[in-house]
Design a protein around this motif. Structure first.
Motif, mmCIF file in Angstrom:
data_model
loop_
_atom_site.group_PDB
_atom_site.id
_atom_site.type_symbol
_atom_site.label_atom_id
_atom_site.label_comp_id
_atom_site.label_asym_id
_atom_site.label_seq_id
_atom_site.Cartn_x
_atom_site.Cartn_y
_atom_site.Cartn_z
ATOM 1 N N GLU A 1 -5.273 -2.901 5.483
ATOM 2 C CA GLU A 1 -3.943 -3.140 6.056
ATOM 3 C C GLU A 1 -3.971 -4.223 7.139
ATOM 4 N N TYR B 1 5.541 0.044 19.591
ATOM 5 C CA TYR B 1 6.395 -0.209 18.436
ATOM 6 C C TYR B 1 5.926 0.613 17.232
ATOM 7 N N ILE C 1 -0.024 -0.698 -2.500
ATOM 8 C CA ILE C 1 1.086 -0.108 -1.750
ATOM 9 C C ILE C 1 0.887 -0.561 -0.312
ATOM 10 N N GLU C 2 1.677 -1.533 0.096
ATOM 11 C CA GLU C 2 1.466 -2.115 1.412
ATOM 12 C C GLU C 2 2.146 -1.267 2.475
ATOM 13 N N ARG C 3 1.458 -1.069 3.572
ATOM 14 C CA ARG C 3 2.081 -0.334 4.681
ATOM 15 C C ARG C 3 3.230 -1.167 5.220
ATOM 16 N N PRO C 4 4.414 -0.579 5.333
ATOM 17 C CA PRO C 4 5.569 -1.362 5.802
ATOM 18 C C PRO C 4 5.277 -1.980 7.170
ATOM 19 N N LYS C 5 5.718 -3.245 7.323
ATOM 20 C CA LYS C 5 5.448 -3.950 8.577
ATOM 21 C C LYS C 5 6.309 -3.373 9.708
ATOM 22 N N GLN C 6 7.503 -2.899 9.358
ATOM 23 C CA GLN C 6 8.401 -2.396 10.401
ATOM 24 C C GLN C 6 8.889 -0.998 10.031
ATOM 25 N N PRO C 7 8.039 -0.035 10.192
ATOM 26 C CA PRO C 7 8.372 1.325 9.751
ATOM 27 C C PRO C 7 9.648 1.860 10.403
ATOM 28 N N LEU D 1 12.984 1.622 8.614
ATOM 29 C CA LEU D 1 13.176 2.261 7.311
ATOM 30 C C LEU D 1 13.912 3.592 7.437
ATOM 31 N N TRP E 1 10.855 5.526 3.833
ATOM 32 C CA TRP E 1 9.540 5.864 4.373
ATOM 33 C C TRP E 1 8.829 6.875 3.460
ATOM 34 N N TYR F 1 7.198 5.246 0.525
ATOM 35 C CA TYR F 1 5.883 4.682 0.860
ATOM 36 C C TYR F 1 4.834 5.779 1.021
ATOM 37 N N LEU F 2 5.255 6.843 1.698
ATOM 38 C CA LEU F 2 4.299 7.874 2.111
ATOM 39 C C LEU F 2 3.837 8.770 0.960
ATOM 40 N N PHE F 3 4.776 9.174 0.139
ATOM 41 C CA PHE F 3 4.460 10.234 -0.824
ATOM 42 C C PHE F 3 4.442 9.805 -2.293
ATOM 43 N N ARG G 1 -7.457 1.873 -5.655
ATOM 44 C CA ARG G 1 -8.372 1.473 -4.583
ATOM 45 C C ARG G 1 -9.651 2.292 -4.704
ATOM 46 N N MET H 1 -10.137 -6.764 -2.287
ATOM 47 C CA MET H 1 -8.918 -6.519 -1.510
ATOM 48 C C MET H 1 -8.227 -7.849 -1.224
#
Lengths: 1001, 91
Positions: free
Chosen positions: A750, A890, B25-31, B34, B39, B42-44, B56, B84
């Motif tokens: 990440e 944040y 599955i990219e971790r959201p940049k601005q959680p 959402l 969310w 993404y999570l589940f 992976r 990666m």
């Protein structure tokens, strides 16, 4: 005892080496080279066991690992006895003892035999149908079922034998050393492939080696003579390793195979001693050649299970290989030409063959003429409709088959005999092939499943690939080998071949009788006593899937996994359901091919090698000071240090008091330690912990809570800033590896842009944790030069110091609420620094304490233990630890999840303190908590997570998670136990020194 | 037991590796931007498909590096292995 059935001397049997053995308590003699089965037959013993359900007398049916009936108990009177061994695979040795299974009081008079006459009461699914009601009776039924069920008896002592595992990597693995396997292995090795050849038997050569059919010739020699020369040449080939008595149990993906090598089972007791009994070979092969051969099929007719009824090929092997006649009056019953070879073998040795019954109308094979010349009567288009003889076959009744093969006509002919060879054709041994994940295809013409396709990594050759006749086997083998190994020529290319060809075929899965099916017993699965009748019943009751029919009737579910009868089960189902066998498919072939001992599976991983233990550098000191240990993950941690005859409770109470009154010392070396370096280290910590890290000054420590992305507490610990870009993180003992893994995951996947490096240094440091009001004085004695004042060395700070010129890190941090220092020394110096602390602390009565006291002390302070007070469903808010969750940051791992509607619910389980009304009652950890005693059903509000008797408060304290607990302060609840309901009051989680005054005491 | 070709170490036995679930599955940049549903997605939510799946894997008992694998879940055939950050193979 006379060996009246030994008919010829055999090159495979050493008649100069006479061996005595016991079967069912009686002494018999055999020769070196005999199996238990061949030796028993030589002694005219055919009755070797009773069947599983009906307790019918059963004899030896086969000569190999597919044996369903002759399964015996080895060393029956020993507490390390072995059940379910196949008499056809046990090589006899001096002193061997074995006995029949499934019979009481003896195989000759078995009380369970009554089940045979009660058979109409035991149809398929009998247990499912009968014991379902009334429901409450199950326990009573179970008692009786358990006593009559099961094959053989288990050993009840520790296995004294040694087992082993070995990894093997090879270019070419050849499974099966019949004619195809031998030629394949020889040519692979000759072409510089590192080759391994395995066979389950003790002799190479498969069935060709005892072949006596004069019509089969290679290079103008008999096939067996030619093959013997080939085998002789194997010795001189480099790159070739051969293992006999080695059965491949499993064929997994990517050419990973497991095989069991049997090293000592055939040896006498004194030669077995101190040797490895069996070895599991874990083989990774670049290429695999399957040459596993074919299994002969029985024929399914009424009463086809009596002792004396055997596979035709087995009779041939007993006579040609072991020199033993299976009977004095023989009959063969067949649907193909191979039984004629067996009959001729017997005839040529002077053993009487009364007749051959063939369901075909005719055959024009050359061998038929020889049978006619021998004067053996052939009954074409006939079938056996019944057999006679209880403990030994005494005769058969035959009738003419109708044209469509579904019924019989004419009058019954009775023939007496004491041995019947049945030949139902051949089933390619595709077990390993399908285990590898490859698919089968059905050859409608020959009624066999054969491998669908060869690949670059795997081929099937010989009869397991569907080639049964000599010329077909050799020609196809040559072609396949050249392609597979990418070689120009094999050493047997173009060799002269002569053999018979089979021209006439007729297959009837279930042969008709003059009696109705209900009155017959045509066994399909001999070991599990499943008959064709049971299969028909299952279909009538609506079962369609073949996997369901298998489980309902138990067909193919014995230790032999139905190697003989599975094809007939499929055939009968296909016939009744009116579908093609190819569409029906097969049941799954599961490993192991033949049963494995548990010893082979675990190998050396027993006793102290079962798991790895990790011990701290101070371990010897703990042992010398009588510590009791507890396992924490793989670590052995000191639990408590009992003095004289102290109980655990007494020891813990004493240790806990001492730590608060004067001084205690704990071995904290097992805590996970991760060294974090890099210019983005602070930013990284900001993202992985819930609190802020950027402003932590160099030389300061901070407690951090780590969440999963779902917001649940994952781990905790203190992290110290050693330098601008250098931190040392501690984790829980059990979580160390997972935390490192998780942090690496985020860094690599990440946040690859972060300049951060993680190194596990758990084993590099030994940690002695000094605690209590006198800890400062003790430390001062050890390092007199260090200014320990609260100004210079305050709580939550760190100093690097030299102790005996050794660089040590000291953190002033506390998990007990007392003034406390953690001394981290290089691991090799751990025991010395511990001794130093003990010496310096003597005048303060320094008390070593273990994990139990540590848990008690932290519980007095309300500090959580991740994994005990949390269980993967607790957020920091649930733990009433809102203070550690940064509102300003944040983002951090798990932050967004703390604002999900579910995690924000008011009535989640929350951590609270509990005090019992009676301060002497200590709650049980895990006990349920309720608010109403008379409610039905009662609502479970939560449970106790930590509970102790606190010697420092002189009362019982507990931590618990309770629904909506945060708003229940002072409320009365109940902990209902078996004999009483315990009244408790919800309290603050901090029981001791709420103002944290003792940290600077 | 798979034979896995670690992009950093070469072919190794599966027991050296740890599977890490669906890849890309990219971790959201601005959680914080959402909604709960986004969310939760993404999570589940994971595809768990029959056929070629991108996963992976971590060489946990080796170089500790993470990488991606394209694996046919119906027959466990490993179609491709890539590092990666690299794009999944199109085939």
């Amino acid at each position: 005892m006379t060996q009246n059935l030994r008919v010829k001397s055999s090159e495979f049997i050493d008649e100069t080496n006479r061996i005595s053995f016991k079967f069912d308590g009686k002494t018999y003699y055999g020769f070196k080279g005999d199996t238990l089965a061949s030796a028993l037959i030589a002694n005219n013993v055919h009755l070797v066991g009773r069947s599983f359900k009906y307790h019918r007398p059963r004899g030896i049916m086969t000569s190999g690992s597919e044996e369903p009936n002759a399964i015996v108990q080895v060393n029956p009177n020993s507490n390390i006895t072995e059940p379910n061994a196949r008499a056809t695979e046990i090589e006899i040795y001096e002193g061997l003892e074995a006995s029949s299974q499934n019979c009481w009081p003896s195989v000759n008079f078995d009380i369970g035999g009554i089940n045979n006459f009660l058979a109409p009461l035991f149809p398929a699914g009998f247990y499912y149908k009968t014991f379902m009601w009334p429901k409450s009776f199950w326990e009573k039924y179970e008692f009786f079922i358990r006593h009559s069920a099961g094959l053989g008896k288990s050993p009840n002592a520790r296995d004294p034998d040694i087992y082993d595992h070995r990894n093997i990597h090879c270019d070419v693995l050849v499974v099966g050393a019949g004619i195809s396997g031998i030629l394949a292995a020889k040519n692979a090795a000759k072409n510089n492939f590192k080759t391994l050849l395995l066979d389950e038997k003790n002799e190479l050569g498969g069935s060709t080696i005892f072949e006596e059919n004069e019509n089969n010739k290679i290079n103008h020699n008999s096939a067996s003579e030619w093959l013997k020369k080939e085998i002789n040449e194997l010795k001189n080939i480099k790159n070739l390793e051969i293992k006999t008595r080695t059965s491949v149990a499993a064929y997994h993906q990517y050419n990973y195979l497991l095989a069991r090598e049997n090293l000592t089972d055939h040896l006498v007791k004194k030669d077995k001693k101190n040797k490895i009994r069996q070895r599991l070979l874990k083989i990774r092969a670049k290429k695999v050649i399957l040459a596993t051969g074919a299994l002969e099929r029985p024929l399914i007719f009424n009463n086809n299970d009596r002792p004396g009824i055997m596979l035709s090929s087995a009779i041939k092997k007993y006579s040609n290989f072991y020199g033993v006649a299976c009977g004095t009056k023989n009959i063969f019953f067949t649907n193909n030409d191979s039984a004629y070879e067996s009959a001729l073998s017997l005839h040529n040795k002077g053993i009487k063959v009364e007749a051959i019954i063939d369901i075909r109308e005719n055959s024009d094979a050359k061998i038929i003429k020889k049978i006619n010349d021998a004067g053996i009567k052939i009954y074409w288009s006939h079938t056996i409709v019944d057999t006679r003889g209880y403990k030994r076959l005494s005769g058969v009744s035959i009738m003419k088959l109708s044209n469509d093969g579904t019924s019989v006509t004419g009058s019954k002919i009775s023939i007496s005999c004491n041995c019947l060879g049945i030949a139902g054709g051949w089933t390619p041994a595709v077990h390993l092939y399908t285990q590898s994940g490859s698919k089968l295809t059905f050859d409608e013409e020959r009624k066999i499943f054969i491998p669908k396709a060869d690949t670059k990594e795997q081929i099937s050759v010989g009869s397991c690939g569907g080639d049964f006749e000599l010329d077909e086997i050799i020609t196809n083998l040559n072609y396949k080998l050249k392609n597979f190994l990418n070689i120009n020529k094999t050493d047997f290319e173009g060799i002269a071949l002569e053999n018979d060809h089979e021209t006439s075929r007729r297959n009837i899965w279930l042969l008709p009788s003059d009696q109705t099916i209900g009155k017959t017993k045509p066994f399909v699965d001999y070991q599990n006593d499943a008959t064709a009748k049971d299969i028909k019943l299952a279909l009538r009751e609506g079962f369609r899937s073949i996997e369901h029919v298998k489980r309902y009737t138990t067909t193919g579910m014995g230790t032999d996994q139905g190697k003989l009868g599975n094809m007939h089960a499929l055939g009968i189902i296909a016939d009744i359901a009116g579908v093609k066998m190819g569409e029906l498919g097969t049941t799954t072939f599961r490993p192991p091919y033949t049963p494995l001992t548990f010893g082979t599976i675990v190998g050396r991983n027993v006793g102290e090698f079962f798991d790895t233990f990790r011990r701290t550098p101070m371990n010897d000191w703990h042992i010398n000071n009588k510590a009791e240990f507890e396992n924490v993950g793989q670590w052995k941690r000191s639990w408590y240090y009992p003095k004289e005859d102290e109980t655990m409770h007494q020891a813990v109470q004493r240790e806990s008091k001492a730590a608060r009154m004067s001084a205690g010392i704990l071995d904290a070396s097992t805590l996970g330690k991760i060294d974090i370096q890099g210019s983005d280290a602070s930013e990284f910590l900001n993202r992985v912990y819930t609190n802020a890290w950027s402003k932590l000054a160099i030389g300061k420590c901070r407690y951090g809570l780590m969440l999963n992305e779902d917001g649940m507490v994952y781990d905790d610990g203190v992290t110290t800033r050693l330098d601008e870009n250098h931190y040392i993180m501690t984790t829980t003992t059990g979580g160390a590896a997972n935390v490192l893994g998780k942090l690496e995951d985020y860094l690599q996947t990440e946040w690859p842009e972060l300049d951060v490096y993680l190194t596990s240094v758990t084993d590099h440091f030994a940690t002695a944790s000094l605690c209590g009001p006198n800890s400062k004085k003790i430390l001062n004695k050890i390092i007199p030069d260090l200014d320990l004042s609260d100004v210079n060395f305050p709580h939550m700070s760190f100093k690097e110091v030299l102790i005996d010129k050794i660089k040590c890190r000291i953190m002033r941090i506390s998990f007990t609420g007392e003034l406390s220092y953690e001394i981290n020394a290089p691991a090799s110096y751990g025991e010395a620094i511990w001794q130093k602390c003990i010496e310096a602390g003597k005048e303060f009565n320094i008390t070593p304490y273990g994990t139990e006291t540590m848990h008690l002390l932290r519980a007095e302070k309300g500090f959580i233990i991740v994994g005990q007070d949390t269980d993967g469903t607790m957020t920091p808010i649930d733990l009433q630890m809102d203070w550690i969750v940064s509102k300003k940051k944040y983002d951090f791992i798990g932050k967004r999840s703390l604002y999900r509607s579910d995690t924000m619910k008011e009535d989640r389980k929350q951590l609270i303190g509990l005090l019992t009304e009676d301060p002497n009652i200590v709650l049980e950890e895990g006990a349920q908590i309720v608010s109403e005693l008379n409610q039905k059903p009662v609502e479970m509000l939560g449970h106790v997570t930590s509970s102790y008797f606190s010697p420092n408060l002189n009362k019982s304290i507990a931590l618990a998670v309770v629904k909506g607990g945060k708003n229940m302060m002072g409320r009365k609840l109940f902990v209902p136990m078996e004999n009483k309901n315990i009244s408790v009051t919800v309290a603050n989680t901090v029981f001791y020194d709420e103002k944290n005054e003792r940290l600077n005491a | 037991m798979f034979l896995i070709n670690c992009p950093y170490c070469g072919e190794r036995d599966q027991q050296e590796f740890k599977a890490g679930g669906e890849a890309h599955i990219e971790r959201p940049k601005q959680p914080t931007e959402l909604s709960d549903d986004e969310w939760a997605e993404y999570l589940f939510m994971r595809k768990n498909i029959k056929g070629v799946q991108f996963e992976r894997w971590n060489h946990a008992h080796g170089c500790r590096k993470w990488f991606n694998m394209a694996r046919d879940t119906s027959n466990d055939e490993i179609k491709a292995i890539y590092k990666m950050g690299e794009k999944p193979p199109t085939q």
